[in-house]
Design a protein around this motif. Structure first.
Motif, PDB file in Angstrom:
ATOM      1  N   ARG A  56     -33.270 -57.545 -23.421  1.00  0.00           N
ATOM      2  CA  ARG A  56     -34.042 -58.474 -23.033  1.00  0.00           C
ATOM      3  C   ARG A  56     -34.574 -59.574 -24.285  1.00  0.00           C
ATOM      4  O   ARG A  56     -35.271 -58.570 -25.233  1.00  0.00           O
ATOM      5  CB  ARG A  56     -35.146 -58.179 -22.092  1.00  0.00           C
ATOM      6  N   THR A  57     -34.357 -60.563 -24.210  1.00  0.00           N
ATOM      7  CA  THR A  57     -35.216 -61.546 -25.293  1.00  0.00           C
ATOM      8  C   THR A  57     -36.129 -62.370 -24.497  1.00  0.00           C
ATOM      9  O   THR A  57     -36.134 -62.583 -23.351  1.00  0.00           O
ATOM     10  CB  THR A  57     -34.082 -62.251 -25.962  1.00  0.00           C
ATOM     11  N   ARG A  58     -36.660 -63.224 -25.153  1.00  0.00           N
ATOM     12  CA  ARG A  58     -37.625 -64.078 -24.583  1.00  0.00           C
ATOM     13  C   ARG A  58     -37.695 -65.430 -25.768  1.00  0.00           C
ATOM     14  O   ARG A  58     -37.570 -65.288 -26.713  1.00  0.00           O
ATOM     15  CB  ARG A  58     -39.067 -63.716 -24.248  1.00  0.00           C
ATOM     16  N   PHE A  59     -37.992 -66.530 -25.055  1.00  0.00           N
ATOM     17  CA  PHE A  59     -38.187 -67.877 -25.635  1.00  0.00           C
ATOM     18  C   PHE A  59     -39.410 -68.205 -25.244  1.00  0.00           C
ATOM     19  O   PHE A  59     -39.821 -68.448 -24.045  1.00  0.00           O
ATOM     20  CB  PHE A  59     -37.452 -68.892 -25.362  1.00  0.00           C
ATOM     21  N   ASN A  78     -31.937 -66.718 -28.747  1.00  0.00           N
ATOM     22  CA  ASN A  78     -32.585 -65.864 -28.003  1.00  0.00           C
ATOM     23  C   ASN A  78     -31.882 -65.853 -26.595  1.00  0.00           C
ATOM     24  O   ASN A  78     -31.393 -64.829 -26.045  1.00  0.00           O
ATOM     25  CB  ASN A  78     -34.112 -66.009 -27.618  1.00  0.00           C
ATOM     26  N   PHE A  79     -31.307 -67.173 -25.957  1.00  0.00           N
ATOM     27  CA  PHE A  79     -30.531 -67.230 -24.965  1.00  0.00           C
ATOM     28  C   PHE A  79     -28.980 -66.678 -25.162  1.00  0.00           C
ATOM     29  O   PHE A  79     -28.539 -66.247 -24.376  1.00  0.00           O
ATOM     30  CB  PHE A  79     -30.609 -68.696 -24.195  1.00  0.00           C
ATOM     31  N   ALA A  82     -28.844 -62.845 -25.433  1.00  0.00           N
ATOM     32  CA  ALA A  82     -28.957 -62.178 -24.044  1.00  0.00           C
ATOM     33  C   ALA A  82     -27.703 -62.545 -23.457  1.00  0.00           C
ATOM     34  O   ALA A  82     -27.179 -61.508 -22.569  1.00  0.00           O
ATOM     35  CB  ALA A  82     -30.124 -63.039 -23.340  1.00  0.00           C
ATOM     36  N   CYS A  89     -32.588 -63.488 -20.850  1.00  0.00           N
ATOM     37  CA  CYS A  89     -33.669 -64.166 -21.775  1.00  0.00           C
ATOM     38  C   CYS A  89     -34.755 -64.696 -20.782  1.00  0.00           C
ATOM     39  O   CYS A  89     -34.501 -65.630 -19.982  1.00  0.00           O
ATOM     40  CB  CYS A  89     -33.102 -65.451 -22.514  1.00  0.00           C
ATOM     41  N   HIS A  90     -35.968 -64.349 -21.221  1.00  0.00           N
ATOM     42  CA  HIS A  90     -37.236 -64.950 -20.371  1.00  0.00           C
ATOM     43  C   HIS A  90     -37.763 -66.273 -20.813  1.00  0.00           C
ATOM     44  O   HIS A  90     -37.974 -66.229 -22.079  1.00  0.00           O
ATOM     45  CB  HIS A  90     -38.501 -63.834 -20.392  1.00  0.00           C
ATOM     46  N   TRP A 120     -32.472 -69.198 -17.218  1.00  0.00           N
ATOM     47  CA  TRP A 120     -33.473 -67.872 -17.333  1.00  0.00           C
ATOM     48  C   TRP A 120     -33.016 -67.185 -15.877  1.00  0.00           C
ATOM     49  O   TRP A 120     -33.957 -66.570 -15.497  1.00  0.00           O
ATOM     50  CB  TRP A 120     -34.747 -68.525 -17.389  1.00  0.00           C
TER      51      TRP A 120
END
Length: 153
Positions: A56-59, A78-79, A82, A89-90, A120
């Protein structure tokens, strides 16, 4: 000029982040991680199901202006990670400064992420889930976390 004899065109680019992810996946570092379906603390996630996402990643953009090239790099990183690792990616807007934030910027950020070829959404085991979040939806959780950190010194 002769073509190379080894198959370098299909090699996945690597960097220190990919090395860490590869190592953690190989060792099963987070294999028992659980996901409750929304952001939250450890107790919230402990009550959830085993996490189907490998990573899990996030922007976390702040919607107070238009994105620049550094944001584009972060989106792709990030995306992209993922996507490449079967994760999620959140897109989590850091909307904690309402005096400077506008819907126009939220919409522009959403458009930029889509324009770069990402979204997302996730779909694990036939269950579609949207991973668009706003930090303001979790102020109560953040407040409790801040209180805990202050009390802990």
């Amino acid at each position: 000029m002769n073509a190379p004899t080894d198959d370098t065109t299909s090699a996945k680019p690597s960097n220190f982040l990919r090395a860490i992810i590869d190592r953690d996946l190989e060792q099963g570092t987070y294999a028992s991680r659980r996901w409750a379906g929304t952001p939250g603390d450890a107790a919230h996630h402990a009550a959830g199901e085993p996490d189907p996402a490998k990573i899990r990643t996030r922007f976390p953009p702040e919607p107070n202006g238009y994105l620049h090239i550094g944001h584009a790099k972060s989106i792709c990183l990030n995306f992209g990670l993922a996507r490449d690792y079967g994760g999620v990616c959140h897109l989590r807007f850091d909307d904690t400064n309402p005096e400077k934030e506008e819907t126009e910027y939220v919409n522009a950020i959403i458009d930029a992420v889509k324009w770069l070829g990402f979204d997302w959404q996730s779909n694990f085991n036939g269950q579609a889930q949207d991973h668009l979040y706003y930090a303001s939806n979790y102020f109560d959780f953040m407040y409790r976390a801040a209180e805990y950190l202050i009390e802990a010194g």
